[in-house]
Design an enzyme around this catalytic site. Structure first.
Site, PDB file in Angstrom:
ATOM      1  CD  GLU A 158      47.829  45.119  36.571  1.00 44.25           C
ATOM      2  OE1 GLU A 158      48.101  44.147  35.866  1.00 44.25           O
ATOM      3  OE2 GLU A 158      46.945  45.949  36.255  1.00 44.25           O
ATOM      4  CD  GLU A 234      45.282  40.848  37.622  1.00 40.97           C
ATOM      5  OE1 GLU A 234      45.054  41.216  36.447  1.00 40.97           O
ATOM      6  OE2 GLU A 234      45.088  41.572  38.610  1.00 40.97           O
TER       7      GLU A 234
END
Length: 575
Positions: A158, A234
């Site tokens: 991320e 995710e």
């Protein structure tokens, strides 16, 4: 041996389209004797892949160290995944977030002023290269084309939410390649245009992280990844908790519907989390978006398997959804019954101290190499006086001549406390409650930061005592003197009998704040403020016959009894 590649719209396994149905299972949050059980339950839910992060700071607590023993045996974990007939995704960071202390980055990286944080800086990159060589030496021979389970390896984590240093990302991808990784590489970012642009890398498959509005989020991802498979790396099916907050859960029906929408769109998925596990020891992270919030010990995450590895309603709902898109094996595992409730007295209190060292200037916890320490100096005050600290990271209990004065809490932005008149020993018990794992405060120093003054006059003559937490369970064997309960850190112990290696749950809401061990294994932190009011005791930690519980209490106990219950208490649910 198999071949795994990226097609125009799908993953390809030996040339045929292949959908990844993965679940997140962090080996470092589960007792190693329970790994096979959790992996098998993933297979029975219909998953074909297990994903795990790799926590750099757990493997390398000190420079030059790379520990792979016990709960850190990544190779054993990956081989168990392969033995179950499943594939694996490895996400080595170096930054992992994961609500893990410092996002997985070792604290020692940042003790040198000017060291980089998640950017292309010489010292940071040199340390990363050494780390990646160590971890990928384990992963490389276990890639799918070499007969192992590993399908994908992730670059950073991320990154678009943190920075946009493409030189850094490219250097990481090159390091991974030079370490012998030839399976496809991926990045992951939240499905926001700016983040996908900043965190992605040409030639590396972009994936996304989200838990709702699946069709919309996949459309955003496709705009940044025009060809190749779509994957939610995710799929957030729950959430984590902070001390003093509610226990988070998500709707089973809503989560199952979102998973269905994602799979109906043809995407691959990694369920985050399939099984959350526990932040054993002092491994929890924290958030600080203006207010510091440390994460609790339990990482139950409201996942399909609960903290103890038991089936939940979400497990069965997800299994039914997956069965619409892939074969699902018969459910053959019987539920496990935990130990019944019982109570034992806590006895033999021992004040916890260590060796004292003198300092002319105040050291941080990092400089002491500590997560808990006592700071001491002598003062003389004719009237009430204001004790002022530059910044508290993260909690300081204040004592004057052994009498508690109050507590300074980082989350309250406390910096000062009024001391009564008197002269004698000023002590501060300072605790690192977990390093920030997300955002710009990653890598910051811990402890008392800045000058400490008394009525604006600097206090400079300090002694410090590091509380070596690893030694607490052995205090009685070392001949530490026993005493009645005293203010400050005090260790207690209890013994209990067990029939065998069965899960237990230790009730903690009648205690103040501290840590607990069973047979030398650190269960983690407890705190009366909740929401979590039990600590999970993994069955493999418990021995047939005689067992020892040790508790280090930092505050006070309303009940000097250890109560074991038949199930978890993770707190009131957020409405």
């Amino acid at each position: 041996m198999s071949d795994f590649t990226l097609g125009e719209a799908d993953f390809l396994l030996d040339g045929a389209p292949y959908r990844i149905l993965s679940g997140a299972l962090h080996y470092f949050r589960v007792h190693p004797d329970s790994w096979a059980d959790r992996i098998e339950k993933a297979r029975l839910m219909g998953l074909n892949t297990i994903e795990t992060y790799v926590p750099w700071n757990a493997h390398s607590p000190r420079p030059g160290v790379f520990d792979t023993e016990g709960i850190l045996d990544l190779e054993r974990f990956l081989r168990l995944v392969a033995d179950a007939g499943l594939h694996a995704i490895v996400r080595p960071g170096p930054y992992i977030c994961a609500e893990w202390d410092n996002g997985g980055l070792p604290a020692w990286l940042f003790r040198e002023p000017g060291a980089g944080v998640r950017r292309h800086e010489k010292r940071f990159m040199a340390a990363i290269e050494e780390y990646l060589q160590q971890v990928l030496r384990i992963v490389a021979p276990l890639q799918i084309h070499q007969g192992g389970p590993v399908l994908l390896v992730q670059v950073e984590n991320e990154y678009g939410a943190f920075g946009d240093d493409q030189v850094y990302l490219k250097a990481l991808a090159d390091l991974i390649g030079r370490a012998g990784i030839t399976v496809p590489l991926v990045t992951v970012d939240q499905p926001v245009d700016d983040m996908l642009a900043a965190g992605g890398l040409d030639g590396v498959l972009r994936t996304a992280s989200f838990g709702s509005r699946s069709a919309e989020r996949l459309q955003t991802l496709r705009a940044h990844q025009p060809s190749g498979p779509l994957m939610c790396m995710e799929f957030w099916d729950g959430w984590f908790d902070h001390w003093g907050g509610p226990h988070h859960t998500t709707s089973v029906d809503d989560a199952a519907a979102e998973l269905d929408a994602l799979l109906a769109a043809g995407a691959s998925v990694n369920v985050y989390m399939f099984h959350g596990g526990t932040n054993f020891g002092l491994t929890n992270g924290a958030n600080d978006k203006g207010v510091y919030r440390p994460t609790v010990t339990s990482y139950d995450y409201d996942a399909p398997l609960d903290e103890a590895g038991n089936f939940t309603a979400k497990y069965h709902a997800f299994r039914e959804v997956i069965s619409r898109y892939a074969p699902v094996p018969p459910l053959t595992v019987e539920p496990v019954t935990p130990a019944p409730a019982f109570s034992v007295p806590l006895t033999d209190p021992v004040p916890v101290e260590g060796e004292w060292t003198r300092h002319t200037s105040l050291p941080t916890l990092d400089q002491l190499g500590a997560q808990l320490a006592i700071y001491r100096t002598e003062i003389a005050v004719d009237g009430p006086a204001l004790l002022d600290v530059g910044e508290i990271r993260d909690r300081a209990q204040v004592y004057l001549d052994g009498h508690p004065v109050g507590v300074l809490e980082r989350e309250n932005h406390d910096r000062a406390i009024l001391l009564p008149s008197g002269r004698g020993r000023l002590e501060l018990v300072v605790e690192d409650q977990g390093r920030v794992n997300y955002g710009p405060r990653i890598g910051e120093a811990k402890g008392l930061v800045g000058e400490v003054t008394l009525d604006s006059h600097p206090l400079t003559d300090w002694s410090t005592c590091v509380v070596e937490l690893d030694t607490v369970p052995g205090l009685w064997e070392s001949g530490a003197g026993q005493a009645g309960p005293t203010p400050g850190p005090t260790a207690w112990r209890a013994t209990f009998e067990a029939d065998g290696p069965v899960d237990h749950f230790l009730r903690t809401d009648a205690w103040g704040k501290g840590f607990a061990w069973v047979n030398g294994f650190c269960l983690g932190r407890y705190w009366h403020r909740g929401p979590q009011h039990t600590l999970y005791v993994p069955g493999p930690v418990v021995r047939p016959g005689h067992n020892e519980l040790v508790v280090l209490e930092l505050d006070t106990m309303a009940d000097r009894t250890a109560h074991f219950t038949a199930g978890p208490s993770l707190g009131p649910v957020e409405l």
